[in-house]
Design a protein around this motif. Structure first.
Motif, PDB file in Angstrom:
ATOM      1  N   PHE A 121      45.147  44.627  53.734  1.00  0.00           N
ATOM      2  CA  PHE A 121      44.339  43.434  53.979  1.00  0.00           C
ATOM      3  C   PHE A 121      45.257  42.442  54.685  1.00  0.00           C
ATOM      4  CE2 PHE A 121      40.810  41.091  51.300  1.00  0.00           C
ATOM      5  CZ  PHE A 121      40.033  40.963  52.434  1.00  0.00           C
TER       6      PHE A 121
ATOM      7  N   ILE B 135      45.332  28.955  46.396  1.00  0.00           N
ATOM      8  CA  ILE B 135      45.521  29.890  47.512  1.00  0.00           C
ATOM      9  C   ILE B 135      45.577  29.166  48.860  1.00  0.00           C
ATOM     10  CG2 ILE B 135      44.752  32.035  46.466  1.00  0.00           C
ATOM     11  CD1 ILE B 135      41.902  31.418  47.064  1.00  0.00           C
TER      12      ILE B 135
ATOM     13  N   GLU C 119      44.880  29.777  52.034  1.00  0.00           N
ATOM     14  CA  GLU C 119      43.815  29.744  53.035  1.00  0.00           C
ATOM     15  C   GLU C 119      42.689  28.787  52.649  1.00  0.00           C
ATOM     16  OE1 GLU C 119      44.560  32.161  51.044  1.00  0.00           O
ATOM     17  OE2 GLU C 119      42.733  32.790  50.017  1.00  0.00           O
ATOM     18  N   TRP C 120      42.781  28.222  51.441  1.00  0.00           N
ATOM     19  CA  TRP C 120      41.791  27.230  50.993  1.00  0.00           C
ATOM     20  C   TRP C 120      42.289  25.799  51.180  1.00  0.00           C
ATOM     21  CZ3 TRP C 120      37.024  27.141  47.913  1.00  0.00           C
ATOM     22  CH2 TRP C 120      36.340  28.356  47.950  1.00  0.00           C
TER      23      TRP C 120
ATOM     24  N   HIS D 275      37.893  33.297  58.616  1.00  0.00           N
ATOM     25  CA  HIS D 275      37.876  32.960  57.187  1.00  0.00           C
ATOM     26  C   HIS D 275      36.975  31.744  56.964  1.00  0.00           C
ATOM     27  CE1 HIS D 275      39.412  32.452  53.032  1.00  0.00           C
ATOM     28  NE2 HIS D 275      39.555  33.761  53.109  1.00  0.00           N
ATOM     29  N   HIS D 276      37.007  31.183  55.752  1.00  0.00           N
ATOM     30  CA  HIS D 276      36.109  30.066  55.420  1.00  0.00           C
ATOM     31  C   HIS D 276      36.297  28.868  56.361  1.00  0.00           C
ATOM     32  CE1 HIS D 276      35.655  32.502  51.925  1.00  0.00           C
ATOM     33  NE2 HIS D 276      36.511  31.897  51.118  1.00  0.00           N
TER      34      HIS D 276
ATOM     35  N   TYR E  12      37.265  41.298  58.092  1.00  0.00           N
ATOM     36  CA  TYR E  12      36.725  40.351  57.126  1.00  0.00           C
ATOM     37  C   TYR E  12      35.950  39.302  57.910  1.00  0.00           C
ATOM     38  CZ  TYR E  12      37.220  36.299  53.866  1.00  0.00           C
ATOM     39  OH  TYR E  12      37.021  35.204  53.066  1.00  0.00           O
TER      40      TYR E  12
ATOM     41  N   ASP F   6      32.599  37.857  52.870  1.00  0.00           N
ATOM     42  CA  ASP F   6      33.065  37.000  51.772  1.00  0.00           C
ATOM     43  C   ASP F   6      32.368  35.653  51.949  1.00  0.00           C
ATOM     44  OD1 ASP F   6      34.517  36.328  49.500  1.00  0.00           O
ATOM     45  OD2 ASP F   6      36.425  36.086  50.541  1.00  0.00           O
TER      46      ASP F   6
ATOM     47  N   TRP G 135      28.597  33.467  48.209  1.00  0.00           N
ATOM     48  CA  TRP G 135      28.041  32.915  46.971  1.00  0.00           C
ATOM     49  C   TRP G 135      27.340  31.569  47.189  1.00  0.00           C
ATOM     50  CZ3 TRP G 135      33.380  33.357  47.866  1.00  0.00           C
ATOM     51  CH2 TRP G 135      34.047  32.159  48.146  1.00  0.00           C
TER      52      TRP G 135
ATOM     53  N   ARG H  52      27.148  39.422  43.693  1.00  0.00           N
ATOM     54  CA  ARG H  52      28.433  39.860  43.142  1.00  0.00           C
ATOM     55  C   ARG H  52      28.672  39.193  41.794  1.00  0.00           C
ATOM     56  NH1 ARG H  52      34.012  37.427  44.537  1.00  0.00           N
ATOM     57  NH2 ARG H  52      32.920  36.304  46.183  1.00  0.00           N
TER      58      ARG H  52
ATOM     59  N   GLY I 186      31.075  37.712  40.121  1.00  0.00           N
ATOM     60  CA  GLY I 186      32.361  36.996  40.106  1.00  0.00           C
ATOM     61  C   GLY I 186      33.515  37.844  40.595  1.00  0.00           C
ATOM     62  N   MET I 187      34.705  37.582  40.046  1.00  0.00           N
ATOM     63  CA  MET I 187      35.900  38.298  40.484  1.00  0.00           C
ATOM     64  C   MET I 187      35.906  39.757  40.001  1.00  0.00           C
ATOM     65  SD  MET I 187      37.261  36.238  42.421  1.00  0.00           S
ATOM     66  CE  MET I 187      37.813  34.586  42.788  1.00  0.00           C
TER      67      MET I 187
ATOM     68  N   GLU J 143      38.246  41.620  42.699  1.00  0.00           N
ATOM     69  CA  GLU J 143      39.282  40.800  43.345  1.00  0.00           C
ATOM     70  C   GLU J 143      40.373  40.465  42.344  1.00  0.00           C
ATOM     71  OE1 GLU J 143      37.874  37.839  46.053  1.00  0.00           O
ATOM     72  OE2 GLU J 143      39.543  36.472  45.681  1.00  0.00           O
TER      73      GLU J 143
ATOM     74  N   CYS K 248      40.755  44.409  45.892  1.00  0.00           N
ATOM     75  CA  CYS K 248      41.638  43.689  46.817  1.00  0.00           C
ATOM     76  C   CYS K 248      42.608  42.856  45.990  1.00  0.00           C
ATOM     77  CB  CYS K 248      40.852  42.833  47.804  1.00  0.00           C
ATOM     78  SG  CYS K 248      39.745  41.608  47.077  1.00  0.00           S
TER      79      CYS K 248
ATOM     80  N   TRP L  89      46.620  34.540  49.578  1.00  0.00           N
ATOM     81  CA  TRP L  89      46.209  35.492  50.627  1.00  0.00           C
ATOM     82  C   TRP L  89      46.792  35.035  51.955  1.00  0.00           C
ATOM     83  CZ3 TRP L  89      43.326  39.615  48.716  1.00  0.00           C
ATOM     84  CH2 TRP L  89      42.772  39.447  47.449  1.00  0.00           C
TER      85      TRP L  89
END
Ligand code: H79
Length: 436
Positions: free
Chosen positions: A31, A52, A54-55, A102-103, A146, A203, A206, A239, A241-242, A259, A275, A282
Motif C-alpha cells: 500500500f 495519522i 494524511e489527515w 486521498h481525502h 486507492y 475509502d 462512511w 463497512r 468500522g475498522m 484496517e 491493510c 499512512w
C-alpha cells in the motif's frame, strides 16, 4: 448520469473465482500513501500534530486555499518508480495499491477534470501514477489504486460546515454533482487511461452522502467499464468500522477490508485483506519512529495467510519521492525471510489453516501439503501438531527438505522431534504431507 443503471455481465461463481484468482494467490501487497500531506509531514505552523499524517488538513483545520499551497512544494525529484516497484518485488509483494486521490482531494495522476493534480499543480509536472503503473508491470506486479469518495477539497463534496472539514458528518446538497462531474470522470480516467489498473480500493465511504445503493451502482458501472476489476467493499457504505467486513450480506464489493487488525479467526468463503501501517501513520510523518520490527511483520503476514486473507502493508514516501529507510530495510528483511523459506512457498497460493490456530505458530495449506510455521521453537524439541488427526506420511523442514521423526504422544497427538536450533528466529516452516 448517462451511465446510470449500467450492469456488468452477470458472473457465474466460476467466473468470479477466475477474476479473483491472482488476488487470492498473491497474499502480500504494498500500500502506498503519497500525496500533499507528505509536505507538512505531520507538522503545521511548528506544531507536531497527533494522529495519522494524511489527515493533517482535517486535524489542523487547514483552509483549502492554504493547503493547496503545499502543491508548490511537492517536487519529488528523487521519485524512481522502478526503485519502488523493485522494493515491493524484493519484499515478496505481488501487487501495489497507491493513493490516486486521498481525502484531501489531490490527485497524483494527470486528471483532465481537475487542475488539482500532480501534473498541473506541482513543479514536478509529471504523472507519477502512470510511471509507477508501468514500473509495477515491468516487475511482474499487479497494480491498483486507492480512491477516496470523501473529498475535503471539492466544494460540492466537502463538509457544508466548512472550514470544519471533520470526517463529514453532515450532507452536502451538491454531492450528486460532485459524483457525476468529478468523481466518476476521474474514475473513468483511471480505469480507461491506465490499463495496468486491476484493483480499485475505495475509502471515505462512511460519509452521510454515500449509501450501499450508490456503491452498488458505482461498482456495476466500473465493472461495465472494465469487467476484470477487483473492487474493495468500501465502495459501499456498510463497512463494520475498522473490523472492516461488510455489515450487510448483499453489500457491494469483492473483498472485506480490516484496517490495522487481523481477524481473530478465519472468515471461510469470504475474501478479505488486512491493510496495515509499519509505524503509526499512512502518509509520511517526519518524526514517527514507532516501527514494527521485521519479526512482527513476517508473523503478521503468516497469521493473515493462515486465516485465508491478504496483507496490504503500507509505506508513506516523502515529498522528495523516497520510501523511508526504516520501511525499505524491513521490506528487504521480509524478502530475505521469503527467499530463505522456499521463496514464499508456504504463503503464495495457500489457503486458510485446516487445523485451526496452534499456540506455537500458524498453519497454511496448499494442495496436499500443510505448512506449519513455528514461531516459538520448543526447548525440548517436541512440537505437538495441534489439530492434526491423521498421521502425516512425511514431515520435513522447508529449508532443507530433511525428514523429521514423528511419534504419537499421550492422547494420540502427533509429535515432531525438531532439530535443536530453529532455522529462523522469525518463523521456521515444516512441511506436512499426507495428513489431509
Ligand atoms: O487511508 C488510510 C486512512 O487515512 C483512512 N483509511 C486508511 C486506509 C482512515 N483511517 N482512519 N480513518 C480514516 C479515520 C476514520 C475514522 C472513522 Fe469511521 C470514520 C470513524 C468513524 C467514521 C470508519 C467508519 C471507521 C469507523 C467507521
Amino acid at each position: 448520469a448517462a451511465t446510470a443503471g449500467a450492469q456488468p455481465k452477470p458472473e457465474t461463481p466460476a467466473q468470479r473465482d477466475a477474476r479473483m484468482q491472482w488476488w487470492r494467490e498473491a497474499r502480500f501487497g504494498m500500500f502506498i500513501h503519497w500525496g500533499l500531506y507528505a509536505v507538512p509531514a505531520g507538522s503545521y505552523k511548528g506544531e507536531r500534530l497527533p494522529n495519522i499524517g494524511e489527515w493533517i488538513m482535517n486535524n489542523a483545520h487547514i483552509p483549502v486555499a492554504e493547503y493547496e499551497q503545499f502543491a508548490q512544494r511537492f517536487d519529488p525529484e528523487q521519485f524512481d518508480a522502478d526503485a519502488w516497484a523493485r522494493t515491493a518485488k524484493a519484499a515478496g509483494m505481488k501487487y501495489i495499491i497507491i493513493t490516486s486521490k486521498h481525502h484531501d482531494g489531490f490527485a497524483i495522476f494527470d486528471s483532465k477534470v481537475s487542475r488539482y493534480d500532480i501534473v498541473d499543480a506541482t513543479p514536478y509536472h509529471r504523472d507519477a501514477l502512470k510511471a509507477l503503473a508501468a514500473a509495477a508491470h515491468r516487475e511482474g506486479l499487479k497494480f491498483g489504486v486507492y480512491y477516496s469518495i470523501m473529498d475535503w477539497h471539492h466544494p460540492d463534496a466537502q463538509a457544508p460546515n466548512y472550514p470544519e472539514y471533520n470526517s463529514r458528518t453532515k450532507t452536502n446538497p451538491n454531492f450528486a454533482r460532485y459524483v457525476e462531474t468529478y468523481m466518476k470522470p476521474q474514475l473513468r480516467e483511471l480505469v480507461t487511461q491506465y490499463p495496468e489498473i486491476d484493483v480499485l480500493w475505495f475509502d471515505g465511504e462512511w460519509i452521510p452522502d454515500w449509501s450501499d445503493a450508490q456503491g452498488k451502482a458505482l461498482y456495476d458501472w466500473l465493472r461495465t467499464l472494465k469487467p476484470s476489476l477487483i473492487i474493495n467493499n468500501r465502495v459501499g457504505h456498510s463497512r463494520n468500522g475498522m473490523q472492516g467486513m461488510s455489515a450487510s450480506g448483499d453489500a457491494p464489493g469483492d473483498f472485506g477490508t480490516p484496517e490495522q487488525q487481523v481477524p481473530p479467526e478465519g472468515l471461510p468463503g469470504i475474501d478479505w485483506e488486512t491493510c496495515m501501517t509499519m509505524n503509526d501513520t499512512w502518509g509520511f510523518k517526519s518524526y514517527d519512529d514507532d516501527w514494527k520490527d521485521t519479526k512482527t511483520l513476517v508473523r503478521t503476514l503468516v497469521d493473515v495467510a493462515s486465516k485465508g486473507g491478504n496483507l496490504l502493508l503500507n509505506v508513506g514516501p516523502t515529498a522528495q519521492g523516497l520510501i523511508p529507510a526504516p520501511s525499505v530495510s524491513r521490506l528487504r528483511e521480509m524478502g530475505d525471510w521469503m527467499r530463505a523459506n522456499g521463496n514464499g512457498e508456504s504463503i503464495y497460493g495457500t489457503t486458510a489453516s485446516p487445523f485451526g490456530l496452534p499456540a506455537w505458530g500458524r498453519y497454511t495449506t496448499k494442495g496436499a501439503k500443510v505448512y506449519a510455521h513455528v514461531f516459538d521453537w520448543p526447548k525440548d524439541r517436541k512440537l505437538t501438531l495441534t489439530g492434526v488427526t491423521k498421521r502425516p506420511s512425511r514431515v520435513s523442514l522447508l529449508v532443507d527438505g530433511k525428514p523429521l521423526d514423528v511419534t504419537q504422544g499421550a492422547g494420540g497427538a502427533f509429535v515432531v522431534t525438531l532439530p535443536p536450533v530453529a532455522p529462523s528466529t522469525i518463523a521456521s516452516v515444516l512441511v506436512l504431507e499426507g495428513t489431509r
